[in-house]
Structure formats: structure tokens, C-alpha cells
Design a protein around this motif. Structure first.
Motif, PDB file in Angstrom:
ATOM      1  N   LEU A 195       0.645  -1.164  -0.130  1.00 52.60           N
ATOM      2  CA  LEU A 195      -0.464  -0.535  -0.320  1.00 52.60           C
ATOM      3  C   LEU A 195       1.035   1.231   0.511  1.00 52.60           C
ATOM      4  O   LEU A 195       0.610   2.849  -0.420  1.00 52.60           O
ATOM      5  N   THR A 196       2.334   0.754   0.478  1.00 56.31           N
ATOM      6  CA  THR A 196       3.449   2.249   0.431  1.00 56.31           C
ATOM      7  C   THR A 196       3.493   2.526  -0.376  1.00 56.31           C
ATOM      8  O   THR A 196       4.230   3.388  -0.691  1.00 56.31           O
ATOM      9  N   LYS A 197       3.537   2.157  -2.127  1.00 56.02           N
ATOM     10  CA  LYS A 197       4.119   1.894  -3.468  1.00 56.02           C
ATOM     11  C   LYS A 197       3.349   2.946  -3.893  1.00 56.02           C
ATOM     12  O   LYS A 197       1.834   1.802  -4.819  1.00 56.02           O
ATOM     13  N   GLN A 231       1.914   5.652  -4.959  1.00 55.61           N
ATOM     14  CA  GLN A 231       1.005   6.220  -4.592  1.00 55.61           C
ATOM     15  C   GLN A 231       0.746   7.741  -5.103  1.00 55.61           C
ATOM     16  O   GLN A 231      -0.646   8.625  -4.583  1.00 55.61           O
ATOM     17  N   ARG A 282       1.213   8.547  -8.459  1.00 53.92           N
ATOM     18  CA  ARG A 282       0.686   9.228  -9.869  1.00 53.92           C
ATOM     19  C   ARG A 282      -0.053  10.471 -10.443  1.00 53.92           C
ATOM     20  O   ARG A 282      -0.565  11.306  -9.828  1.00 53.92           O
ATOM     21  N   THR A 286      -3.219  11.795 -10.668  1.00 53.56           N
ATOM     22  CA  THR A 286      -3.836  12.330  -9.754  1.00 53.56           C
ATOM     23  C   THR A 286      -3.591  13.699  -9.859  1.00 53.56           C
ATOM     24  O   THR A 286      -5.100  14.538  -8.929  1.00 53.56           O
ATOM     25  N   ASP A 335      -6.347   2.875   1.923  1.00 56.71           N
ATOM     26  CA  ASP A 335      -5.570   2.456   0.854  1.00 56.71           C
ATOM     27  C   ASP A 335      -5.106   3.390  -0.051  1.00 56.71           C
ATOM     28  O   ASP A 335      -3.688   3.511   0.361  1.00 56.71           O
ATOM     29  N   ASP A 336      -5.628   3.711  -1.042  1.00 57.22           N
ATOM     30  CA  ASP A 336      -4.589   4.514  -2.228  1.00 57.22           C
ATOM     31  C   ASP A 336      -4.720   6.026  -2.302  1.00 57.22           C
ATOM     32  O   ASP A 336      -4.710   7.155  -3.769  1.00 57.22           O
ATOM     33  N   ARG A 337      -5.839   6.445  -1.116  1.00 58.01           N
ATOM     34  CA  ARG A 337      -6.167   7.807  -1.002  1.00 58.01           C
ATOM     35  C   ARG A 337      -5.833   8.864  -1.084  1.00 58.01           C
ATOM     36  O   ARG A 337      -4.689   8.547  -0.123  1.00 58.01           O
ATOM     37  N   HIS A 381       2.287   8.027   0.322  1.00 56.08           N
ATOM     38  CA  HIS A 381       0.762   9.005   0.106  1.00 56.08           C
ATOM     39  C   HIS A 381       1.070  10.081  -0.251  1.00 56.08           C
ATOM     40  O   HIS A 381       2.135  11.122   0.735  1.00 56.08           O
TER      41      HIS A 381
END
Length: 244
Positions: A42-44, A46, A48, A51, A140-142, A170
Motif C-alpha cells: 500500500l505504500t508503493k 501512491q 501517480r 492524480t 487505501d490509495d487515497r 501517500h
């Protein structure tokens, strides 16, 4: 309300591809090894680039707050509780998260008085890796949002490094910084003061979930003010914040 932990392909992929070393897995047990692998996944990735083009009115965020045993991780202070609420653009959802985390050190009376988290509550709470796993699953990826985010980011990053040897990946927005940039003449920083400025009810302070909810309401109030200045996307917001 604590959300059920969802399953993830990345969770099992990380185990199959030996993201967690065998020696580590045998030392901490399979359950914790699986949690660590999932948190790492989950820490990878994030940050993008796409976004940056999402309108703030459509941006999926998680507003969070932590209660801690002190102010300095380097002195051994720890996370005592996690709180978070999901937002869809400027709409605060009913999806919330709250969890205590077991402290490895005695909690001072001043922190007990401030947060309401007693030593007994902490002793009965899950270990850090369990609460951290559930928190990371929830967000999550928020894009993350916090008020005075430096403190929360420091503790969250420290917890991630201690448990999984990873860093927080994130994006994090700070309502204190954004509000201050929008209205520099006010000269205020505290959450209480900004809530009063925007007429937002102050409920329970220094409770991770309640502080998250109030910060979420503040973020919702800031979005139309940003839009008035033609700050429409996350990229626009970064440009605005970077100007002197």
C-alpha cells in the motif's frame, strides 16, 4: 465504526514474491508477516501523476488524525490511536475508522487527561502492526488530509518504518497550511480557531476520529474558496501552495 479488512491481491503477491524475508516471517509469525507484506504494497505507487489532474470536487481523500503519547518519536513517543474518515470530493462520507494501538511505554497522566486514553485501554488494544494494517487498509490509495500534518506524518512514517521498513508514499494535504495560505492575515493555526472561522461545530477534541471528522468539515469548507481563486485540481493546489 471499524471497517472490515478487505482482501488484496497485492497482499498475497507480496508473500509469494518473498517481499517479506523468510527469516523475518519465521520470527514474527505468518499472520504478522502477511500484514507487513500488505502494508508494504500500500505504500508503493501512491504518487501517480494523473492524480494531479483530478478536480478537488472529485478527489478521493481520507482525512486522518493520530493521538500519540508525546510529540517526539526520537524520544520513544508512540501512536495511541488512529482515526480517519473518507471523503468524495467535498462530501464527507459515513465511512469512518477508529482504532487504539497498544503502547510499549507507560502513558503519562497529562496524555491521559488530554486524550482520555487510559493505560488500561492501551494495554487491551491490539499491537501497533495490527492497528496500522487496518488503518492502511482503510485509507487505501487515497490522498491523505490532516491538520498540522507534520506531526501525524512523522509518527505514521515512523510506525511504518518500525514495523515494515517502508516509508509513507501517500500524498498528504495540510488544512492548516491551505487555510493559512487562503487567509494569511488571520495569523491563526489551531484547528479550533479555523473551525470557529468557518462556523464548524467543535465536538470532542483530541479524539482521533472526532478530530478527523472536524478536519474533514474544514476541508469541505475550503474547497469552494479554492475554486473561487480558480484552484480547481490537485495540481493547481500544489502550485498555489508553492508560491511565496
Amino acid at each position: 465504526m471499524r471497517e472490515p479488512v478487505k482482501k488484496s491481491g497485492g497482499f498475497w503477491d507480496a508473500l509469494r514474491t518473498r517481499t517479506v524475508p523468510t527469516s523475518t516471517a519465521s520470527m514474527i509469525g505468518t499472520h504478522s508477516a502477511q500484514q507487513i507484506a500488505f502494508i508494504r504494497s500500500l505504500t508503493k505507487g501512491q504518487r501517480r501523476p494523473e492524480t494531479l489532474h483530478i478536480p478537488l470536487t472529485e478527489l478521493k481523500t481520507a482525512v486522518f488524525d493520530l493521538e500519540t503519547s508525546g510529540f517526539h518519536t526520537r524520544y520513544g513517543d508512540e501512536i495511541l490511536s488512529f482515526g480517519a474518515v473518507k471523503m468524495e470530493g467535498d462530501r464527507v462520507t459515513n465511512e469512518t475508522f477508529h482504532a487504539l494501538s497498544r503502547s510499549t511505554q507507560p502513558i503519562s497522566k497529562s496524555i491521559i487527561d488530554l486524550t482520555g486514553i487510559t493505560q488500561e485501554m492501551s494495554d487491551q488494544a491490539p499491537p501497533l502492526v495490527d492497528s496500522l494494517h487496518d488503518f492502511m487498509t482503510f485509507i487505501d490509495d487515497r490522498v491523505l488530509i490532516a491538520h498540522g500534518s507534520a506531526h501525524d506524518k512523522s509518527f505514521l512514517d515512523n510506525a511504518l518504518w518500525r514495523t515494515t521498513r517502508t516509508h509513507l508514499g501517500h500524498r498528504v494535504l495540510d488544512t492548516m497550511m491551505i487555510a493559512g495560505k487562503l487567509e494569511p492575515g488571520r495569523g491563526i493555526t489551531s484547528l479550533d480557531d479555523w473551525l470557529n472561522v468557518y462556523g464548524i461545530e467543535i465536538t470532542v477534541r483530541h479524539h482521533a476520529l472526532e478530530d478527523s471528522k472536524m478536519t474533514a468539515a474544514l476541508w469541505a469548507a475550503l474547497i469552494p474558496r479554492l475554486r473561487y481563486k480558480n484552484i480547481l485540481t490537485l495540481g493547481d493546489l500544489y502550485v498555489f501552495l508553492s508560491k511565496g
